[in-house]
Design a protein around this motif. Structure first.
Motif, PDB file in Angstrom:
ATOM      1  N   SER A  99       0.811  -1.131  -0.010  1.00 45.34           N
ATOM      2  CA  SER A  99       0.084  -0.159   0.072  1.00 45.34           C
ATOM      3  C   SER A  99       0.807   1.223   0.098  1.00 45.34           C
ATOM      4  N   LEU A 100       2.308   0.901   0.207  1.00 46.79           N
ATOM      5  CA  LEU A 100       3.109   2.332   0.284  1.00 46.79           C
ATOM      6  C   LEU A 100       3.796   2.340  -0.836  1.00 46.79           C
ATOM      7  N   GLY A 101       3.466   1.489  -1.816  1.00 47.95           N
ATOM      8  CA  GLY A 101       4.175   1.494  -3.145  1.00 47.95           C
ATOM      9  C   GLY A 101       5.596   0.915  -3.066  1.00 47.95           C
ATOM     10  N   LEU A 102       5.737   0.003  -2.020  1.00 51.73           N
ATOM     11  CA  LEU A 102       6.917  -0.853  -1.874  1.00 51.73           C
ATOM     12  C   LEU A 102       6.707  -2.258  -2.136  1.00 51.73           C
ATOM     13  N   LYS A 103       7.818  -3.028  -2.202  1.00 49.08           N
ATOM     14  CA  LYS A 103       7.706  -4.454  -2.055  1.00 49.08           C
ATOM     15  C   LYS A 103       8.068  -5.171  -0.776  1.00 49.08           C
ATOM     16  N   PHE A 104       7.561  -6.562  -0.556  1.00 47.20           N
ATOM     17  CA  PHE A 104       7.747  -7.219   0.669  1.00 47.20           C
ATOM     18  C   PHE A 104       8.663  -8.504   0.329  1.00 47.20           C
ATOM     19  N   GLY A 105       9.554  -8.641   1.269  1.00 48.38           N
ATOM     20  CA  GLY A 105      10.262  -9.769   1.350  1.00 48.38           C
ATOM     21  C   GLY A 105      10.647 -10.638   2.544  1.00 48.38           C
ATOM     22  N   ILE A 106      10.900 -11.867   2.383  1.00 48.00           N
ATOM     23  CA  ILE A 106      11.228 -12.662   3.506  1.00 48.00           C
ATOM     24  C   ILE A 106      12.614 -13.571   3.470  1.00 48.00           C
ATOM     25  N   HIS A 107      13.083 -13.997   4.647  1.00 48.56           N
ATOM     26  CA  HIS A 107      14.177 -14.708   4.581  1.00 48.56           C
ATOM     27  C   HIS A 107      13.610 -16.137   5.119  1.00 48.56           C
ATOM     28  N   ILE A 108      14.260 -17.311   4.475  1.00 48.55           N
ATOM     29  CA  ILE A 108      13.973 -18.687   4.866  1.00 48.55           C
ATOM     30  C   ILE A 108      15.045 -19.301   4.932  1.00 48.55           C
ATOM     31  N   MET A 109      15.278 -20.486   5.795  1.00 48.35           N
ATOM     32  CA  MET A 109      16.491 -21.486   5.449  1.00 48.35           C
ATOM     33  C   MET A 109      16.258 -22.550   4.485  1.00 48.35           C
ATOM     34  N   ARG A 110      17.036 -23.004   3.662  1.00 47.69           N
ATOM     35  CA  ARG A 110      17.245 -23.962   3.116  1.00 47.69           C
ATOM     36  C   ARG A 110      16.853 -25.286   3.937  1.00 47.69           C
ATOM     37  N   GLY A 111      15.525 -26.322   3.172  1.00 46.68           N
ATOM     38  CA  GLY A 111      15.305 -27.251   3.773  1.00 46.68           C
ATOM     39  C   GLY A 111      13.968 -27.344   4.189  1.00 46.68           C
ATOM     40  N   ILE A 112      13.449 -28.294   5.030  1.00 46.53           N
ATOM     41  CA  ILE A 112      12.441 -28.597   5.750  1.00 46.53           C
ATOM     42  C   ILE A 112      12.669 -28.630   7.202  1.00 46.53           C
ATOM     43  N   PRO A 113      11.663 -28.127   8.056  1.00 50.78           N
ATOM     44  CA  PRO A 113      11.790 -27.901   9.363  1.00 50.78           C
ATOM     45  C   PRO A 113      11.981 -29.259  10.006  1.00 50.78           C
ATOM     46  N   ARG A 114      13.157 -29.363  11.131  1.00 50.36           N
ATOM     47  CA  ARG A 114      13.216 -30.597  11.973  1.00 50.36           C
ATOM     48  C   ARG A 114      12.181 -30.861  12.648  1.00 50.36           C
ATOM     49  N   GLN A 115      11.403 -30.000  13.075  1.00 51.59           N
ATOM     50  CA  GLN A 115      10.241 -30.019  13.876  1.00 51.59           C
ATOM     51  C   GLN A 115       8.957 -31.079  13.055  1.00 51.59           C
ATOM     52  N   ALA A 116       9.207 -30.471  11.582  1.00 51.77           N
ATOM     53  CA  ALA A 116       8.137 -31.299  10.883  1.00 51.77           C
ATOM     54  C   ALA A 116       8.352 -32.850  10.683  1.00 51.77           C
ATOM     55  N   ALA A 117       9.927 -33.092  10.526  1.00 51.38           N
ATOM     56  CA  ALA A 117      10.293 -34.484  10.491  1.00 51.38           C
ATOM     57  C   ALA A 117      10.202 -35.215  11.546  1.00 51.38           C
TER      58      ALA A 117
END
Length: 420
Positions: A99-117
């Motif tokens: 809404s401010l005319g900007l773009k949004f980004g996020i950081h992720i770690m490679r892989g699948i959560p250990r918690q999920a496994a």
């Protein structure tokens, strides 16, 4: 084309580590929209562990409980990002940034959560579960949140497709993928991630981290990503900045539309992951100008690291110099001309033409410990120019055979050369 020019934005890591929250992200987005957007700054990126409810600093808490949905996908911690309540994820925050005319980004770690496994949770639209996808002996040494994935298992593709489908639904424009860029053993996961982005229905910049990436991987990285780190985390130390000249020389020929060697974030203003208006970058003013000049000559992405609401007049001058920033968009084929020691000072010169041939850029760096005269014989460059504009001071003059300047220790003079 995604990332036709080097991306320019802000990332929360340098100032807040893993502990950034929604209020902080919004205040920086507001500042960028009001003060920097008109100069080309546009990305607001939430860095690591936005899914961890109990994090307080830059330090990670091994084996902490993470927020995750039933399909093994990490979700924003609602105590830090309250707009995520009700399963909305980052969609409301992304909408605010947009809404401010900007773009949004996020950081992720490679892989699948250990918690999920550990919980053997499902993967969206897949016959495989998290436990079948995870590679148990592939763990990031500095953050244990994730297992690597078995790229020979169809479930790994399903998993990456599922998370980028979610990010597209949220409205994510930029994804920084960590623990993936230092060696070639992760090429399989990079391919899966690139494919997932391509098929998610939304354009996203793919940023790979941390470095240093291997120069031997350059063509691969250019094919599958938009930017990749050529260094480990870059901080406000002269030795790290000095070493960047060698990295920039090695990587400069690989900068081009859609793919950019990344010299990492700009540690300027209030930084060091404990925010205070007094806790500012250790770089001198001259070192900050050197950093900005080298990043622009390399055409590295520019990602601000400091708390923007704490910027002073000098810091703002680094980010709002239109002639400097135009180098990112107008130059090509930048390269080092010369590196030599004169009177005990190491002098490094860089040169780049503009794409339209209207001007040339010449940077004179002094890596020595005292002020020194740096001179370049323009007649040997084979260019037809007769005027100069020094980008940091605004000084103008006539080119008469050579360009010479007394450059401060750890400083720079950078010129726009034209035919008038």
């Amino acid at each position: 084309m995604v990332a036709y020019y080097p991306p320019m934005g802000w990332n929360s890591w340098d100032c807040y580590g893993a502990a950034v929250d929604e209020k902080t992200v919004k205040q920086n987005a507001d500042f960028m929209a009001k003060n920097l957007k008109q100069y080309g700054w546009e990305y607001i990126v939430v860095d690591i562990e936005w899914y961890q409810p109990s994090v307080l600093t830059h330090e990670y808490q091994p084996f902490a409980d993470l927020v995750m949905d039933e399909y093994s996908r990490l979700m924003p911690a609602e105590n830090r990002f309250p707009s995520a309540k009700g399963g909305k994820g980052f969609a409301p925050l992304a909408e605010y940034v947009h809404s401010l005319g900007l773009k949004f980004g996020i950081h992720i770690m490679r892989g699948i959560p250990r918690q999920a496994a550990s919980m053997n949770t499902k993967i969206l639209d897949s016959k495989f579960t998290a436990r079948q996808v995870a590679v148990y002996n592939d763990i990031c040494w500095w953050n244990p949140d994730m297992y690597g994935t078995d790229t020979n298992c169809e479930g790994a593709r399903d998993y990456y497709n599922s998370i980028f489908k979610l990010y597209a639904e949220w409205g994510v424009d930029f994804v920084k993928v960590d623990d993936i860029c230092r060696n070639d053993r992760n090429e399989g996961e990079i391919k899966l991630i690139a494919s997932a982005i391509k098929n998610c229905g939304r354009d996203m910049v793919l940023s790979l981290s941390p470095g240093p990436a291997k120069l031997s991987q350059a063509e691969f990285l250019k094919e599958y990503s938009n930017m990749w780190r050529i260094t480990d985390d870059f901080w406000d130390r002269w030795d790290l900045l000095y070493n960047m000249f060698e990295r920039a020389e090695a990587w400069c020929t690989h900068a081009g539309a859609g793919h950019w060697p990344d010299a990492d974030m700009l540690p300027i203003g209030p930084i060091n992951q404990v925010y205070s208006k007094e806790n500012r970058t250790k770089f001198t003013h001259d070192e900050q100008k050197t950093m900005m000049s080298l990043w622009c000559m390399l055409r590295s992405p520019l990602m601000i690291g400091g708390e923007m609401t704490g910027f002073d007049e000098f810091t703002m001058s680094l980010l709002t110099n239109p002639e400097l920033l135009e180098i990112e968009k107008k130059s090509f084929c930048a390269h080092m001309l010369r590196r030599q020691v004169v009177d005990g000072c190491e002098q490094i010169t860089w040169f780049a033409p503009s794409v339209d041939g209207s001007c040339f850029y010449l940077a004179l760096f002094n890596a020595g410990e005292k002020d020194t005269m740096v001179s370049v014989d323009i007649t040997k460059l084979g260019i037809d120019v007769n005027s100069y504009y020094e980008i940091w001071t605004g000084k103008t003059g006539k080119v008469e055979g050579s360009v010479s300047e007394t450059v401060a220790s750890h400083g720079v003079a950078i010129y726009k050369l034209t035919r008038n």
